[in-house]
Scaffold this active site. Structure first.
Site, PDB file in Angstrom:
ATOM      1  CE1 TYR A  12      -3.067   3.075   0.685  1.00 14.91           C
ATOM      2  CE2 TYR A  12      -2.575   2.637   3.138  1.00 14.91           C
ATOM      3  CZ  TYR A  12      -3.233   3.423   2.235  1.00 14.91           C
ATOM      4  OH  TYR A  12      -3.887   4.465   2.372  1.00 14.91           O
ATOM      5  CG  ASN A  33       7.597 -12.140   0.478  1.00 14.51           C
ATOM      6  OD1 ASN A  33       6.712 -11.069   0.438  1.00 14.51           O
ATOM      7  ND2 ASN A  33       7.877 -12.488   1.471  1.00 14.51           N
ATOM      8  CE  LYS A  85      -0.940  -3.402   6.315  1.00 14.13           C
ATOM      9  NZ  LYS A  85      -1.347  -2.181   5.384  1.00 14.13           N
ATOM     10  CB  SER A 125       4.217   2.356  13.334  1.00 18.88           C
ATOM     11  OG  SER A 125       2.860   2.297  14.042  1.00 18.88           O
ATOM     12  CE1 TYR A 149       3.757  -3.659  12.278  1.00 12.84           C
ATOM     13  CE2 TYR A 149       2.635  -2.274  13.793  1.00 12.84           C
ATOM     14  CZ  TYR A 149       3.207  -2.381  12.565  1.00 12.84           C
ATOM     15  OH  TYR A 149       3.255  -1.306  11.695  1.00 12.84           O
ATOM     16  CE  LYS A 153       6.893  -1.440  11.355  1.00  6.63           C
ATOM     17  NZ  LYS A 153       7.466  -1.445  10.099  1.00  6.63           N
ATOM     18  CG  PHE A 178       0.619   9.483  13.756  1.00  5.25           C
ATOM     19  CD1 PHE A 178       2.046   9.670  13.757  1.00  5.25           C
ATOM     20  CD2 PHE A 178       0.115   9.450  14.974  1.00  5.25           C
ATOM     21  CE1 PHE A 178       2.721   9.983  14.759  1.00  5.25           C
ATOM     22  CE2 PHE A 178       0.846   9.903  16.116  1.00  5.25           C
ATOM     23  CZ  PHE A 178       1.893  10.064  15.964  1.00  5.25           C
ATOM     24  CG  ASN A 198      -6.215  -6.461  10.730  1.00  4.71           C
ATOM     25  OD1 ASN A 198      -7.282  -7.351  11.375  1.00  4.71           O
ATOM     26  ND2 ASN A 198      -5.332  -6.744  10.232  1.00  4.71           N
ATOM     27  NE  ARG A 291      -8.992  -2.561  16.957  1.00  2.00           N
ATOM     28  CZ  ARG A 291      -8.334  -2.023  15.877  1.00  2.00           C
ATOM     29  NH1 ARG A 291      -8.861  -2.716  14.776  1.00  2.00           N
ATOM     30  NH2 ARG A 291      -7.704  -1.013  15.711  1.00  2.00           N
ATOM     31  N   GLY A 293      -6.405  -3.715  23.451  1.00  2.00           N
ATOM     32  CA  GLY A 293      -5.092  -2.752  22.789  1.00  2.00           C
ATOM     33  C   GLY A 293      -5.418  -1.413  22.116  1.00  2.00           C
TER      34      GLY A 293
HETATM   35  P1  NAD Z   1       1.551  -3.802   2.960  1.00  2.00           P
HETATM   36  O1  NAD Z   1       1.289  -4.889   3.618  1.00  2.00           O
HETATM   37  O2  NAD Z   1       0.612  -3.062   1.917  1.00  2.00           O
HETATM   38  O3  NAD Z   1       2.994  -3.743   2.459  1.00  2.00           O
HETATM   39  C1  NAD Z   1       4.046  -4.445   2.955  1.00  2.00           C
HETATM   40  C2  NAD Z   1       4.683  -5.044   1.565  1.00  2.00           C
HETATM   41  O4  NAD Z   1       6.030  -5.855   2.142  1.00  2.00           O
HETATM   42  C3  NAD Z   1       3.905  -6.209   1.011  1.00  2.00           C
HETATM   43  O5  NAD Z   1       4.032  -5.891  -0.317  1.00  2.00           O
HETATM   44  C4  NAD Z   1       4.615  -7.648   1.373  1.00  2.00           C
HETATM   45  O6  NAD Z   1       4.253  -8.471   0.168  1.00  2.00           O
HETATM   46  C5  NAD Z   1       5.991  -7.306   1.573  1.00  2.00           C
HETATM   47  N1  NAD Z   1       6.651  -8.189   2.239  1.00  2.00           N
HETATM   48  C6  NAD Z   1       6.347  -8.443   3.574  1.00  2.00           C
HETATM   49  N2  NAD Z   1       7.257  -9.307   4.166  1.00  2.00           N
HETATM   50  C7  NAD Z   1       8.247  -9.564   3.072  1.00  2.00           C
HETATM   51  C8  NAD Z   1       9.521 -10.212   3.020  1.00  2.00           C
HETATM   52  N3  NAD Z   1       9.903 -11.015   4.046  1.00  2.00           N
HETATM   53  N4  NAD Z   1      10.216 -10.221   2.112  1.00  2.00           N
HETATM   54  C9  NAD Z   1       9.889  -9.344   1.163  1.00  2.00           C
HETATM   55  N5  NAD Z   1       8.757  -8.364   0.798  1.00  2.00           N
HETATM   56  C10 NAD Z   1       7.782  -8.564   2.134  1.00  2.00           C
HETATM   57  O7  NAD Z   1       1.917  -2.565   4.303  1.00  2.00           O
HETATM   58  P2  NAD Z   1       1.886  -1.133   4.217  1.00  2.00           P
HETATM   59  O8  NAD Z   1       0.646  -0.731   4.693  1.00  2.00           O
HETATM   60  O9  NAD Z   1       2.184  -0.329   2.818  1.00  2.00           O
HETATM   61  O10 NAD Z   1       3.031  -0.984   5.265  1.00  2.00           O
HETATM   62  C11 NAD Z   1       4.391  -0.601   4.825  1.00  2.00           C
HETATM   63  C12 NAD Z   1       5.176  -0.258   6.048  1.00  2.00           C
HETATM   64  O11 NAD Z   1       4.632   0.898   6.676  1.00  2.00           O
HETATM   65  C13 NAD Z   1       5.358  -1.369   7.046  1.00  2.00           C
HETATM   66  O12 NAD Z   1       6.745  -1.543   7.543  1.00  2.00           O
HETATM   67  C14 NAD Z   1       4.381  -1.102   8.141  1.00  2.00           C
HETATM   68  O13 NAD Z   1       4.766  -1.548   9.371  1.00  2.00           O
HETATM   69  C15 NAD Z   1       4.360   0.223   8.155  1.00  2.00           C
HETATM   70  N6  NAD Z   1       3.315   1.301   8.582  1.00  2.00           N
HETATM   71  C16 NAD Z   1       1.998   1.063   8.135  1.00  2.00           C
HETATM   72  C17 NAD Z   1       0.895   1.639   8.564  1.00  2.00           C
HETATM   73  C18 NAD Z   1      -0.583   1.391   8.142  1.00  2.00           C
HETATM   74  O14 NAD Z   1      -1.531   1.366   8.950  1.00  2.00           O
HETATM   75  N7  NAD Z   1      -0.485   0.994   6.803  1.00  2.00           N
HETATM   76  C19 NAD Z   1       1.225   2.444   9.805  1.00  2.00           C
HETATM   77  C20 NAD Z   1       2.496   2.530  10.348  1.00  2.00           C
HETATM   78  C21 NAD Z   1       3.476   2.052   9.767  1.00  2.00           C
HETATM   79  C1  WQD Z   2      -8.743   3.159  13.846  1.00  2.00           C
HETATM   80  C2  WQD Z   2      -9.878   3.263  14.686  1.00  2.00           C
HETATM   81  C3  WQD Z   2     -10.592   1.266  16.066  1.00  2.00           C
HETATM   82  C4  WQD Z   2     -11.820  -0.910  12.563  1.00  2.00           C
HETATM   83  C5  WQD Z   2      -3.401   0.207  13.928  1.00  2.00           C
HETATM   84  C6  WQD Z   2      -2.379  -0.322  14.225  1.00  2.00           C
HETATM   85  C7  WQD Z   2      -1.302   0.502  14.240  1.00  2.00           C
HETATM   86  C8  WQD Z   2      -1.167   1.131  13.076  1.00  2.00           C
HETATM   87  C9  WQD Z   2      -2.254   1.506  12.250  1.00  2.00           C
HETATM   88  C10 WQD Z   2       0.739   0.084  11.611  1.00  2.00           C
HETATM   89  C11 WQD Z   2     -10.014   2.859  16.231  1.00  2.00           C
HETATM   90  C12 WQD Z   2     -11.619   1.902  15.113  1.00  2.00           C
HETATM   91  C13 WQD Z   2     -11.567   0.082  13.620  1.00  2.00           C
HETATM   92  C14 WQD Z   2     -13.230  -1.361  12.651  1.00  2.00           C
HETATM   93  C15 WQD Z   2     -13.288   0.326  14.237  1.00  2.00           C
HETATM   94  N1  WQD Z   2      -0.462   0.219  11.938  1.00  2.00           N
HETATM   95  N2  WQD Z   2     -12.338   0.718  14.424  1.00  2.00           N
HETATM   96  N3  WQD Z   2     -13.855  -0.755  13.610  1.00  2.00           N
HETATM   97  O1  WQD Z   2      -5.779   1.301  15.830  1.00  2.00           O
HETATM   98  O2  WQD Z   2      -4.947   3.437  15.236  1.00  2.00           O
HETATM   99  O3  WQD Z   2      -3.835   1.372  14.501  1.00  2.00           O
HETATM  100  O4  WQD Z   2      -3.195   0.659  12.422  1.00  2.00           O
HETATM  101  O5  WQD Z   2       1.668   0.524  12.263  1.00  2.00           O
HETATM  102  O6  WQD Z   2      -0.063   0.030  14.599  1.00  2.00           O
HETATM  103  O7  WQD Z   2      -2.636  -0.775  15.779  1.00  2.00           O
HETATM  104  O8  WQD Z   2      -6.030   2.024  13.528  1.00  2.00           O
HETATM  105  O9  WQD Z   2      -7.625   1.734  11.605  1.00  2.00           O
HETATM  106  O10 WQD Z   2      -7.297  -0.212  13.293  1.00  2.00           O
HETATM  107  O11 WQD Z   2      -8.570   1.839  13.790  1.00  2.00           O
HETATM  108  O12 WQD Z   2     -14.157   0.789  15.167  1.00  2.00           O
HETATM  109  O13 WQD Z   2     -13.551  -2.377  12.056  1.00  2.00           O
HETATM  110  O14 WQD Z   2     -11.082   2.976  14.119  1.00  2.00           O
HETATM  111  O15 WQD Z   2     -10.971   1.039  17.307  1.00  2.00           O
HETATM  112  O16 WQD Z   2     -10.521   3.663  16.946  1.00  2.00           O
HETATM  113  P1  WQD Z   2      -5.199   1.998  14.876  1.00  2.00           P
HETATM  114  P2  WQD Z   2      -7.300   1.373  12.878  1.00  2.00           P
END
Ligand code: NAD
Ligand code: WQD
Length: 337
Positions: A12, A33, A85, A125, A149, A153, A178, A198, A291, A293
Site C-alpha cells: 500500500y 515477495n 503489520k 509507526s 508487531y 518496530k 500515524f 483490520n 477492541r 489494545g
Molecule cells: P503492506 O502489507 O501493504 O506492504 C508491505 C509489503 O511488504 C507487501 O507488499 C508484502 O508483500 C511485503 N513483504 C512483507 N514481508 C516481506 C518479506 N519478508 N520479503 C519481501 N517482501 C515482504 O503494508 P503497508 O501498509 O504498505 O505498510 C508499509 C510499512 O509501513 C510497513 O513496514 C508497516 O509496518 C508500516 N506502517 C504501516 C501503517 C499502516 O497503517 N498501513 C502504519 C504505520 C506503519
Molecule cells: C482506527 C480506529 C478503532 C476498525 C492500527 C495499528 C497501528 C498502525 C495503524 C501500523 C480505532 C476503530 C477500526 C473497525 C473500528 N499500523 N475501528 N472498527 O488502531 O490506530 O492502528 O493501524 O503500524 O499499529 O494498531 O488504526 O484503522 O485499526 O483503527 O471501530 O472495523 O477505528 O477502534 O478507534 P489504529 P485502525
C-alpha cells in the site's frame, strides 16, 4: 536522481511512494515477495508513471537476494517498507513477526553493509509510543510496545540507533507514520488488504461498496467528544511525499527520527460521516465493545517534520475519503477485481 531499492514496494504505502519517487525523477527497484500484495500494483504504477518498473521477487530474509538486487541495479539508497503489520495476528504468531520483521531487517542491513549502501529510510509507526501519556505525541514521548508487531518496530528502531552510533557514516531516517488512508487520485492504486481488513478506512470502504455488511465500531464509551476512538488519518500521497523530503534531507550522515502525521485527530463517527457524505452511501454500522489494545486518542505533533524537512500534510479527511472511495468503486475486489 538516484536509484532506490523499495523493499515491500508493491504494498500500500510502497506503491504510492514509488509513484511519487518516479515522478520526482528517481528510479526505483521494487523488492517484494508479494506475501501481502499483488504484482498487479506494479503494472498500475507503470500505467500512472508511463515507465517500466524494475522488479525483483525476493524475501528480505534472504541476504544474498538483496545483495544481488542492490548490485545488479546499482542502488544508492533503500526505503524499507517490507513487514508484516497485523497487530492481532502478531499476538498469535509472534515468531513469524520477529522472523519476518526483525530478522528480515537484520538481513537487509547486512546486505547494505556488504554493498556499501548507507542510506536508509525505515517505516516505523506511532505504535512505538504505546499508550499515549501526553497528546499530541512528540518524538520525545517515551517508547513502549503493547504487542509483538509494535515490539518488532521498536527493536528495529533500537538496532538502527546502535548502527548509527557504531558507524556514523550512515544516513538513517526513522519515519513514524500515524494512520495512512486514501489512495492515488487516479483510482489505479490503493489499499488492498488480504482477507478481512483490520483498519477502519478499508473496512468502511468495503462496506460502502457492498462487499461487507456492517461496520462494527469498536467502543463508543471512550473519553472523547462522541465516545469513539480518535486517530490521526494521513493521506497516503502526503505520506509518500514525506519520504521524498526525508530522502532529500539525508544528504549528510545522521539518524533522524520524525513523526509523519497531520496533527489533527478524527473520531470513528466523524470519519464514517465524512465517508458517507463523499460516497453518497449509507454505511450500516453497529457499536461493539472496545477492541483489545486500542487507545482512546492518538495524534501527532508533526512540527519537527515541518521544521526539519519543510514537510506538512496538505490533504484533508474529505480528500482521503474521496480517493479511497474512487479506488474501491473502480476496484471492488482490489487488484484481484
Ligand atoms: P503492506 O502489507 O501493504 O506492504 C508491505 C509489503 O511488504 C507487501 O507488499 C508484502 O508483500 C511485503 N513483504 C512483507 N514481508 C516481506 C518479506 N519478508 N520479503 C519481501 N517482501 C515482504 O503494508 P503497508 O501498509 O504498505 O505498510 C508499509 C510499512 O509501513 C510497513 O513496514 C508497516 O509496518 C508500516 N506502517 C504501516 C501503517 C499502516 O497503517 N498501513 C502504519 C504505520 C506503519
Ligand atoms: C482506527 C480506529 C478503532 C476498525 C492500527 C495499528 C497501528 C498502525 C495503524 C501500523 C480505532 C476503530 C477500526 C473497525 C473500528 N499500523 N475501528 N472498527 O488502531 O490506530 O492502528 O493501524 O503500524 O499499529 O494498531 O488504526 O484503522 O485499526 O483503527 O471501530 O472495523 O477505528 O477502534 O478507534 P489504529 P485502525
Amino acid at each position: 536522481m538516484s536509484r532506490i531499492l523499495l523493499t515491500g514496494g508493491a504494498g500500500y504505502i510502497g506503491s504510492h511512494t514509488g509513484v511519487e519517487l518516479i515522478q520526482a525523477g528517481h528510479e526505483i527497484v521494487v523488492f517484494d515477495n508479494f506475501c501481502n500484495s499483488h504484482p498487479e500494483s506494479l503494472d498500475r504504477m507503470e500505467q500512472i508513471t508511463g515507465t517500466t518498473i524494475r522488479r525483483v521477487r525476493g524475501d528480505i530474509r534472504n541476504q544474498t537476494q538483496i545483495e544481488t538486487a542492490i548490485r545488479a541495479h546499482d542502488c544508492q539508497a533503500v526505503i524499507h517498507f517490507a513487514c508484516l503489520k497485523a497487530v492481532g495476528e502478531s499476538g498469535e504468531r509472534p515468531l513469524e513477526y520477529y522472523d519476518n520483521n526483525v530478522a528480515g531487517t537484520l538481513s537487509l542491513l547486512r546486505a547494505m553493509r556488504a554493498t556499501g549502501v548507507r542510506t536508509l529510510l525505515f517505516s516505523s509507526s506511532a505504535t512505538v509510543y504505546g499508550v499515549p501519556q501526553d497528546l499530541p505525541l512528540k518524538e520525545t514521548h517515551p517508547l513502549s510496545a503493547t504487542n509483538p508487531y509494535a515490539r518488532s518496530k521498536l527493536i528495529i528502531e533500537d538496532m538502527l540507533r546502535d548502527i548509527y552510533r557504531a558507524g556514523p557514516e550512515w544516513r538513517i531516517g526513522i519515519l513514524r507514520y500515524f494512520n495512512p488512508a486514501g489512495a492515488h487520485a487516479s483510482g489505479l492504486i490503493g489499499e488492498d488488504p488480504p482477507g478481512i481488513p483490520n483498519n477502519l478506512m478499508p473496512f468502511m470502504a468495503q462496506v460502502a461498496v457492498g462487499r461487507r455488511n456492517t461496520l462494527r465500531v469498536w467502543g463508543n464509551d471512550y473519553p472523547t467528544p462522541d465516545g469513539t476512538g480518535i486517530r490521526d488519518y494521513l493521506h497516503v500521497v502526503d505520506l509518500a511525499i514525506g519520504h521524498l523530503s526525508a530522502l532529500r534531507h539525508l544528504d549528510t550522515p545522521q539518524c533522524l527520527t520524525l513523526n509523519l502525521g497531520t496533527g489533527t485527530g478524527h473520531s470513528v463517527l466523524e470519519t464514517l460521516h465524512a465517508f458517507e457524505k463523499i460516497s453518497g452511501t449509507t454505511i450500516p454500522h453497529e457499536f461493539a465493545p472496545r477492541r483489545t489494545g486500542d487507545v482512546a486518542s492518538c495524534y501527532a505533533d508533526p512540527s519537527q517534520a515541518l521544521a526539519v524537512l519543510g514537510w506538512k500534510a496538505e490533504r484533508t479527511l474529505d480528500h482521503m475519503c474521496e480517493d479511497a472511495w474512487r479506488w474501491q468503486e473502480k476496484n471492488r475486489n482490489g487488484y484481484r477485481s
